[in-house]
Scaffold this motif. Structure first.
Motif, short mmCIF file in Angstrom:
data_model
loop_
_atom_site.label_atom_id
_atom_site.label_comp_id
_atom_site.label_asym_id
_atom_site.label_seq_id
_atom_site.Cartn_x
_atom_site.Cartn_y
_atom_site.Cartn_z
N CYS A 260 0.83 -1.11 -0.17
CA CYS A 260 -0.08 -0.08 -0.05
C CYS A 260 0.98 1.14 -0.09
O CYS A 260 1.19 1.87 1.00
N ASN A 261 1.31 1.52 -1.15
CA ASN A 261 2.31 2.69 -1.34
C ASN A 261 1.97 3.58 -2.34
O ASN A 261 2.69 4.38 -2.78
N THR A 262 0.76 3.46 -2.87
CA THR A 262 0.36 4.46 -3.81
C THR A 262 -0.79 5.37 -3.07
O THR A 262 -1.40 5.26 -2.06
N LYS A 263 -0.84 6.86 -3.78
CA LYS A 263 -1.81 7.68 -3.20
C LYS A 263 -3.17 7.13 -2.99
O LYS A 263 -3.87 7.42 -1.87
N GLU A 264 -3.72 6.64 -3.94
CA GLU A 264 -5.15 6.03 -3.98
C GLU A 264 -5.03 4.98 -2.72
O GLU A 264 -5.99 4.89 -2.04
N CYS A 265 -3.87 3.96 -2.66
CA CYS A 265 -4.29 3.10 -1.31
C CYS A 265 -3.95 4.11 -0.10
O CYS A 265 -4.79 3.68 0.97
N LEU A 266 -3.01 4.66 -0.11
CA LEU A 266 -3.16 5.42 1.42
C LEU A 266 -4.02 6.17 1.65
O LEU A 266 -4.37 6.52 3.03
N GLU A 267 -4.91 6.65 0.69
CA GLU A 267 -6.06 7.73 1.04
C GLU A 267 -7.31 7.06 1.09
O GLU A 267 -8.19 7.67 1.51
N ASP A 268 -7.30 5.65 0.90
CA ASP A 268 -8.46 4.65 1.11
C ASP A 268 -8.88 4.95 2.51
O ASP A 268 -8.06 4.81 3.77
N PRO A 269 -10.23 5.08 2.70
CA PRO A 269 -10.71 5.24 4.16
C PRO A 269 -10.54 4.14 5.10
O PRO A 269 -10.24 4.41 6.28
N GLN A 270 -10.51 2.79 4.62
CA GLN A 270 -10.15 1.77 5.47
C GLN A 270 -8.81 1.55 5.83
O GLN A 270 -8.36 1.28 6.95
#
Length: 178
Positions: free
Chosen positions: A23-33
């Motif tokens: 989890c090192n992409t912006k999308e993953c890091l900003e995922d609410p869960q």
């Protein structure tokens, strides 16, 4: 390379045959869960911030026919410290925060080889263990050698955070973690 079915990447060596993704992409890091889990990890461990952790690693261990079968996915006995990190700005890995994301009907436990016990995966539970001695954070604690046992019924999904003495993210962004 990536696996054909999703974002997990197969890792194969003499000691490890699991699938992993970071989890090192912006999308993953900003995922609410992901943010909620990261904040809960910080709350439990009392880290100054999530930046003291490496990026969350997701793991998948597919079930095999029986222990020892050629299709088993496992991670043999190992320790989470990497001595070179102690010489880098992020400092050593001092704790592992390990999350079970699925139940596993049979097998798939985490075995602490020196301590002599196994932990069976239960979705929503977590383990926290030291990688170093409390009074000597740059010295690996061999008591926390562990291994991922192969699941024989059910897929094991898990995630881990490796927690550092100092700010890992800042050091990583500066190119000082490899």
């Amino acid at each position: 390379g990536r696996s054909d079915d999703d974002e997990f990447i197969p890792l194969e060596s003499d000691i490890r045959t699991s699938d992993t993704t970071w989890c090192n992409t912006k999308e993953c890091l900003e995922d609410p869960q992901v943010r909620a889990v990261s904040e809960r990890m910080v709350e439990i461990t009392q880290l100054p911030s999530v930046n003291h952790s490496e990026f969350m690693q997701f793991l998948r261990y597919k079930p095999c026919a029986s222990p020892g079968a050629s299709d088993c996915q496992f991670y043999r006995a190992h320790h989470d410290t990497i001595p070179e990190l102690g010489k880098m700005p992020c400092g050593p890995r001092v704790y592992t925060f390990f999350l079970y994301l699925s139940d596993v009907e049979e097998g798939g436990g985490t075995r602490f080889t020196k301590l002599g016990f196994d932990v069976q995966p239960r979705a929503g539970s977590a383990l926290l263990w030291p990688a170093t001695y409390n009074d000597r954070p740059f010295e690996s604690d061999p008591r926390t050698m562990h291994e991922a046992l192969p699941p024989t019924k059910g897929t094991k999904f898990a995630a881990n955070f490796w927690l550092h003495q100092y700010d890992y993210v800042k050091a990583h962004e500066a190119g000082c973690t490899a």
